[in-house]
Write a protein that holds these residues in place. Structure first.
Motif, PDB file in Angstrom:
ATOM      1  N   ASP A 103       6.337  12.887   9.644  1.00  0.00           N
ATOM      2  CA  ASP A 103       6.832  12.016   8.764  1.00  0.00           C
ATOM      3  C   ASP A 103       5.845  10.897   8.318  1.00  0.00           C
ATOM      4  OD1 ASP A 103       9.324  12.853   9.057  1.00  0.00           O
ATOM      5  OD2 ASP A 103      10.156  11.676  10.500  1.00  0.00           O
ATOM      6  N   SER A 104       4.870  10.592   9.201  1.00  0.00           N
ATOM      7  CA  SER A 104       3.763   9.842   9.221  1.00  0.00           C
ATOM      8  C   SER A 104       2.932  10.262   7.738  1.00  0.00           C
ATOM      9  CB  SER A 104       2.884   9.603  10.199  1.00  0.00           C
ATOM     10  OG  SER A 104       3.520   8.938  11.333  1.00  0.00           O
ATOM     11  N   LEU A 105       2.581  11.617   8.010  1.00  0.00           N
ATOM     12  CA  LEU A 105       1.729  12.122   6.622  1.00  0.00           C
ATOM     13  C   LEU A 105       2.613  11.956   5.479  1.00  0.00           C
ATOM     14  CD1 LEU A 105       0.277  15.473   8.209  1.00  0.00           C
ATOM     15  CD2 LEU A 105      -1.097  13.412   7.615  1.00  0.00           C
ATOM     16  N   GLU A 106       4.012  12.279   5.482  1.00  0.00           N
ATOM     17  CA  GLU A 106       4.650  12.163   4.071  1.00  0.00           C
ATOM     18  C   GLU A 106       4.475  10.698   3.708  1.00  0.00           C
ATOM     19  OE1 GLU A 106       6.365  13.862   1.196  1.00  0.00           O
ATOM     20  OE2 GLU A 106       5.738  14.906   2.784  1.00  0.00           O
ATOM     21  N   HIS A 107       4.576   9.727   4.332  1.00  0.00           N
ATOM     22  CA  HIS A 107       4.653   8.282   4.202  1.00  0.00           C
ATOM     23  C   HIS A 107       3.147   7.990   3.513  1.00  0.00           C
ATOM     24  CE1 HIS A 107       8.567   7.065   5.141  1.00  0.00           C
ATOM     25  NE2 HIS A 107       8.346   7.578   6.401  1.00  0.00           N
ATOM     26  N   LEU A 108       2.104   8.566   4.138  1.00  0.00           N
ATOM     27  CA  LEU A 108       0.686   8.293   3.793  1.00  0.00           C
ATOM     28  C   LEU A 108       0.564   9.047   2.512  1.00  0.00           C
ATOM     29  CD1 LEU A 108      -0.935   8.594   7.152  1.00  0.00           C
ATOM     30  CD2 LEU A 108      -0.965   6.606   5.907  1.00  0.00           C
ATOM     31  N   LYS A 109       1.146  10.087   2.248  1.00  0.00           N
ATOM     32  CA  LYS A 109       0.920  10.880   1.021  1.00  0.00           C
ATOM     33  C   LYS A 109       1.495  10.000  -0.303  1.00  0.00           C
ATOM     34  CE  LYS A 109       1.984  15.274  -1.253  1.00  0.00           C
ATOM     35  NZ  LYS A 109       2.435  16.467  -0.997  1.00  0.00           N
ATOM     36  N   MET A 110       2.704   9.650   0.027  1.00  0.00           N
ATOM     37  CA  MET A 110       3.521   8.732  -1.030  1.00  0.00           C
ATOM     38  C   MET A 110       2.718   7.501  -1.158  1.00  0.00           C
ATOM     39  SD  MET A 110       7.327   9.414   0.324  1.00  0.00           S
ATOM     40  CE  MET A 110       8.003   8.371  -0.751  1.00  0.00           C
ATOM     41  N   LEU A 111       2.245   6.844  -0.245  1.00  0.00           N
ATOM     42  CA  LEU A 111       1.406   5.375  -0.528  1.00  0.00           C
ATOM     43  C   LEU A 111       0.295   5.879  -1.281  1.00  0.00           C
ATOM     44  CD1 LEU A 111       1.335   2.380  -0.329  1.00  0.00           C
ATOM     45  CD2 LEU A 111       0.103   2.779   2.009  1.00  0.00           C
ATOM     46  N   ARG A 112      -0.584   6.857  -0.927  1.00  0.00           N
ATOM     47  CA  ARG A 112      -1.677   7.263  -1.661  1.00  0.00           C
ATOM     48  C   ARG A 112      -1.560   7.211  -3.118  1.00  0.00           C
ATOM     49  NH1 ARG A 112      -5.418  10.494  -3.762  1.00  0.00           N
ATOM     50  NH2 ARG A 112      -7.462  10.749  -2.618  1.00  0.00           N
ATOM     51  N   GLN A 113      -0.571   8.054  -3.334  1.00  0.00           N
ATOM     52  CA  GLN A 113      -0.206   8.130  -4.914  1.00  0.00           C
ATOM     53  C   GLN A 113       0.167   6.835  -5.464  1.00  0.00           C
ATOM     54  OE1 GLN A 113      -0.337  11.136  -6.576  1.00  0.00           O
ATOM     55  NE2 GLN A 113      -0.073   9.649  -8.174  1.00  0.00           N
ATOM     56  N   LYS A 114       0.773   6.001  -4.918  1.00  0.00           N
ATOM     57  CA  LYS A 114       1.205   4.727  -5.506  1.00  0.00           C
ATOM     58  C   LYS A 114      -0.181   3.860  -5.581  1.00  0.00           C
ATOM     59  CE  LYS A 114       5.715   4.472  -5.309  1.00  0.00           C
ATOM     60  NZ  LYS A 114       6.978   4.144  -6.625  1.00  0.00           N
ATOM     61  N   VAL A 115      -1.139   3.882  -4.653  1.00  0.00           N
ATOM     62  CA  VAL A 115      -2.228   3.070  -4.731  1.00  0.00           C
ATOM     63  C   VAL A 115      -3.184   3.628  -5.931  1.00  0.00           C
ATOM     64  CG1 VAL A 115      -4.240   2.488  -3.617  1.00  0.00           C
ATOM     65  CG2 VAL A 115      -2.098   2.251  -2.387  1.00  0.00           C
ATOM     66  N   THR A 116      -2.978   4.983  -5.878  1.00  0.00           N
ATOM     67  CA  THR A 116      -4.003   5.732  -7.043  1.00  0.00           C
ATOM     68  C   THR A 116      -3.352   5.225  -8.494  1.00  0.00           C
ATOM     69  OG1 THR A 116      -4.358   7.685  -5.667  1.00  0.00           O
ATOM     70  CG2 THR A 116      -4.753   7.856  -7.849  1.00  0.00           C
ATOM     71  N   ASP A 117      -2.024   5.217  -8.456  1.00  0.00           N
ATOM     72  CA  ASP A 117      -1.453   4.832  -9.833  1.00  0.00           C
ATOM     73  C   ASP A 117      -1.935   3.557 -10.250  1.00  0.00           C
ATOM     74  OD1 ASP A 117      -0.312   7.437 -10.077  1.00  0.00           O
ATOM     75  OD2 ASP A 117       1.683   6.939  -9.321  1.00  0.00           O
ATOM     76  N   HIS A 118      -1.586   2.707  -9.122  1.00  0.00           N
ATOM     77  CA  HIS A 118      -2.128   1.134  -9.413  1.00  0.00           C
ATOM     78  C   HIS A 118      -3.524   0.958  -9.812  1.00  0.00           C
ATOM     79  CE1 HIS A 118      -2.376  -3.021  -9.023  1.00  0.00           C
ATOM     80  NE2 HIS A 118      -3.463  -2.836  -8.064  1.00  0.00           N
ATOM     81  N   GLY A 119      -4.458   1.869  -9.079  1.00  0.00           N
ATOM     82  CA  GLY A 119      -5.678   2.010  -9.466  1.00  0.00           C
ATOM     83  C   GLY A 119      -6.144   2.378 -11.049  1.00  0.00           C
ATOM     84  N   LEU A 120      -5.518   3.341 -11.206  1.00  0.00           N
ATOM     85  CA  LEU A 120      -5.787   4.099 -12.527  1.00  0.00           C
ATOM     86  C   LEU A 120      -5.103   2.808 -13.629  1.00  0.00           C
ATOM     87  CD1 LEU A 120      -4.456   7.568 -12.094  1.00  0.00           C
ATOM     88  CD2 LEU A 120      -6.784   6.992 -12.508  1.00  0.00           C
ATOM     89  N   LYS A 121      -4.074   2.199 -13.427  1.00  0.00           N
ATOM     90  CA  LYS A 121      -3.674   1.315 -14.302  1.00  0.00           C
ATOM     91  C   LYS A 121      -4.448  -0.037 -14.329  1.00  0.00           C
ATOM     92  CE  LYS A 121       0.359  -1.796 -15.073  1.00  0.00           C
ATOM     93  NZ  LYS A 121       1.432  -2.263 -14.406  1.00  0.00           N
ATOM     94  N   GLU A 122      -5.053  -0.536 -13.286  1.00  0.00           N
ATOM     95  CA  GLU A 122      -5.930  -1.693 -13.410  1.00  0.00           C
ATOM     96  C   GLU A 122      -7.498  -1.232 -13.789  1.00  0.00           C
ATOM     97  OE1 GLU A 122      -5.234  -5.046 -12.122  1.00  0.00           O
ATOM     98  OE2 GLU A 122      -3.494  -4.152 -12.203  1.00  0.00           O
ATOM     99  N   SER A 123      -7.783  -0.022 -14.116  1.00  0.00           N
ATOM    100  CA  SER A 123      -9.040   0.362 -14.262  1.00  0.00           C
ATOM    101  C   SER A 123      -9.061   1.057 -15.628  1.00  0.00           C
ATOM    102  CB  SER A 123      -9.690   1.454 -13.212  1.00  0.00           C
ATOM    103  OG  SER A 123      -9.989   0.755 -11.932  1.00  0.00           O
ATOM    104  N   LYS A 124      -7.812   1.126 -16.176  1.00  0.00           N
ATOM    105  CA  LYS A 124      -7.706   1.637 -17.604  1.00  0.00           C
ATOM    106  C   LYS A 124      -8.253   3.115 -17.526  1.00  0.00           C
ATOM    107  CE  LYS A 124      -7.065  -2.565 -20.081  1.00  0.00           C
ATOM    108  NZ  LYS A 124      -7.012  -3.434 -18.850  1.00  0.00           N
ATOM    109  N   LYS A 125      -7.886   3.962 -16.562  1.00  0.00           N
ATOM    110  CA  LYS A 125      -8.393   5.242 -16.387  1.00  0.00           C
ATOM    111  C   LYS A 125      -7.582   6.133 -16.148  1.00  0.00           C
ATOM    112  CE  LYS A 125     -12.647   3.679 -16.191  1.00  0.00           C
ATOM    113  NZ  LYS A 125     -13.632   3.911 -17.514  1.00  0.00           N
ATOM    114  N   VAL A 126      -7.788   7.500 -16.245  1.00  0.00           N
ATOM    115  CA  VAL A 126      -6.782   8.504 -16.161  1.00  0.00           C
ATOM    116  C   VAL A 126      -7.281   9.474 -15.013  1.00  0.00           C
ATOM    117  CG1 VAL A 126      -5.907   8.550 -18.662  1.00  0.00           C
ATOM    118  CG2 VAL A 126      -8.038   9.958 -17.770  1.00  0.00           C
ATOM    119  N   VAL A 127      -8.285   9.394 -14.618  1.00  0.00           N
ATOM    120  CA  VAL A 127      -8.892  10.353 -13.351  1.00  0.00           C
ATOM    121  C   VAL A 127      -9.150   9.276 -12.296  1.00  0.00           C
ATOM    122  CG1 VAL A 127     -10.458  12.128 -12.701  1.00  0.00           C
ATOM    123  CG2 VAL A 127      -9.569  11.987 -15.185  1.00  0.00           C
TER     124      VAL A 127
END
Length: 407
Positions: A103-127
């Protein structure tokens, strides 16, 4: 059932009310009060104050353990992009402490995606590789290291090790200072990898670096187990010949085994008498790892005894005769033993110098710097006082002798 439906409704305030009602007033009135403050700060959109309240009044309260994960998923994540991303990761880690590794892995995976999406938005990047927000980059490293830690717990050693190697590369590429939370996570997980690999020296060093990143040792869990493992690894480490850093660290007071504490101090100072007392008492048998390496420990304490002899020598005379070494270290039987031990010290880089077989003495011109205990600092103070007195004597002599020249 209705409570669960309310929480799943997606309204953060409803989540707070529902969770607050689960707290028994007799258990913790302060926690209930904190939830009322959370509602107020959320409605006023004071995100920094809200995160501080969560950290200090909610997550540090033991009565919140049963509701932390739901609080994180249904309340904190609703404004996660407004928070410091490292603190967001920190909140998740505190929320999944009671979860299974899967379960911990699943939660970490979901948060990683959230943080990545936030980073892409802030940096105006797609990769993801192009994200230039330092806070986000470190938060992603934080998540990866913690993922590696969970995989270690699951027995996926090779995969965890590979992840740690990648994290190290990413940390090395950072152009700004690394956040202490990331450092603590990295060194703590790396220590676990070293422990599994049986690398005592690396485990010792990584653990000390981990402790250096902890601001408040009192808030650290398993202090007794941590300091015990560090001391054992230091004793068995083939590259560890000074224990000053752990002895002088505040966590050392949490070491419950008095005999183990004495053993560490004895090796640090090369105290052969105390070492023999502990070995003969049989207490060392309580730790099989140590009892099966007594000969190695004996060699180590003899080396440290030699280092102490050299350390306590006057600065202007670092020559030690074989006879002095044999007298101070009874375990050595003859000149051959002395030379073998000195060569071992030279090969380890503990000292620099050379052996004078003709004169039966060792001439030392350098000793490895090391962290000193209060007793060793006292010896150093005496040496400095002696040196200062000699300088004064020389100055007085030059003053008197110089008068004749001027006349």
């Amino acid at each position: 059932m209705s409570d669960k439906m309310d929480i799943d409704s997606g309204d953060p305030l409803t989540t707070l009310i529902t969770l607050r009602e689960e707290i028994e007033p007799t258990d913790d009135a302060d926690l209930i009060g904190a939830f009322y403050k959370l509602e107020d700060l959320y409605e006023r959109k004071l995100w920094f104050q809200l995160s501080e309240l969560l950290e200090n009044d909610v997550y540090k309260n033991e009565h919140s353990e049963g509701i932390r994960l739901r609080l994180f998923e249904n309340f904190i994540m609703s404004f996660g992009d407004k928070l410091n991303q490292l603190k967001l990761v920190q909140f998740l880690l505190l929320s999944i402490e009671q979860c299974t590794p899967e379960d911990s892995l699943e939660h970490l995976k979901m948060l990683r995606q959230k943080v990545t999406d936030h980073g892409l938005k802030e940096s105006k990047k797609v990769v993801e590789e192009d994200i230039n927000d330092n806070e986000v980059i470190q938060a992603l490293i934080f998540v990866e290291v913690e993922t590696a830690r969970v995989k270690l717990e699951m027995g996926n050693i090779d995969e965890a090790t590979a992840m740690m190697d990648e994290c190290q590369k990413k940390i090395d590429k950072l152009t700004s200072s690394v956040d202490n939370r990331v450092n603590a996570s990295y060194y703590g997980t790396n220590a676990k990898v070293m422990q599994i690999n049986g690398d005592y020296s690396s485990y010792y060093y990584s653990s000390l670096l981990f402790l250096a990143c902890i601001e408040n040792i009192d808030e650290l869990g398993d202090k007794e187990d941590i300091v015990r493992k560090i001391c054992i690894s230091g004793l068995l480490g083939d590259r560890i010949y000074n224990f000053g850093e752990i002895i002088t660290h505040e966590i050392f007071k949490y070491l419950k085994d008095e005999w183990l504490k004495k053993l560490v101090i004895a090796l640090n100072s090369g105290d052969l008498e105390v070492f023999e007392q502990i070995v003969s008492s049989g207490e060392i048998q309580k730790i099989p790892e140590l009892s099966s390496h007594i000969e190695f420990l004996k060699q180590k304490v003899c080396i440290m005894a030699l280092i102490e002899i050299v350390f306590n020598k006057p600065t202007n005379n670092k020559t030690v005769r074989y006879s002095e070494i044999l007298k101070s270290i009874p375990a050595l039987k003859d000149a051959n033993d002395v030379e073998m031990m000195v060569m071992k010290c030279l090969s380890l880089g503990l000292i620099k110098g050379h052996i004078n077989e003709v004169s039966s003495e060792v001439e030392i011109n350098w000793i490895q710097p090391h962290t000193m205990t209060m007793e060793q600092i006292g010896h150093m103070q005496n040496k400095m006082t002696f040196w200062s007195d000699r300088v004064k004597e020389l100055g007085s002599y030059m003053s008197k002798a110089g008068k004749g020249l001027w006349v």
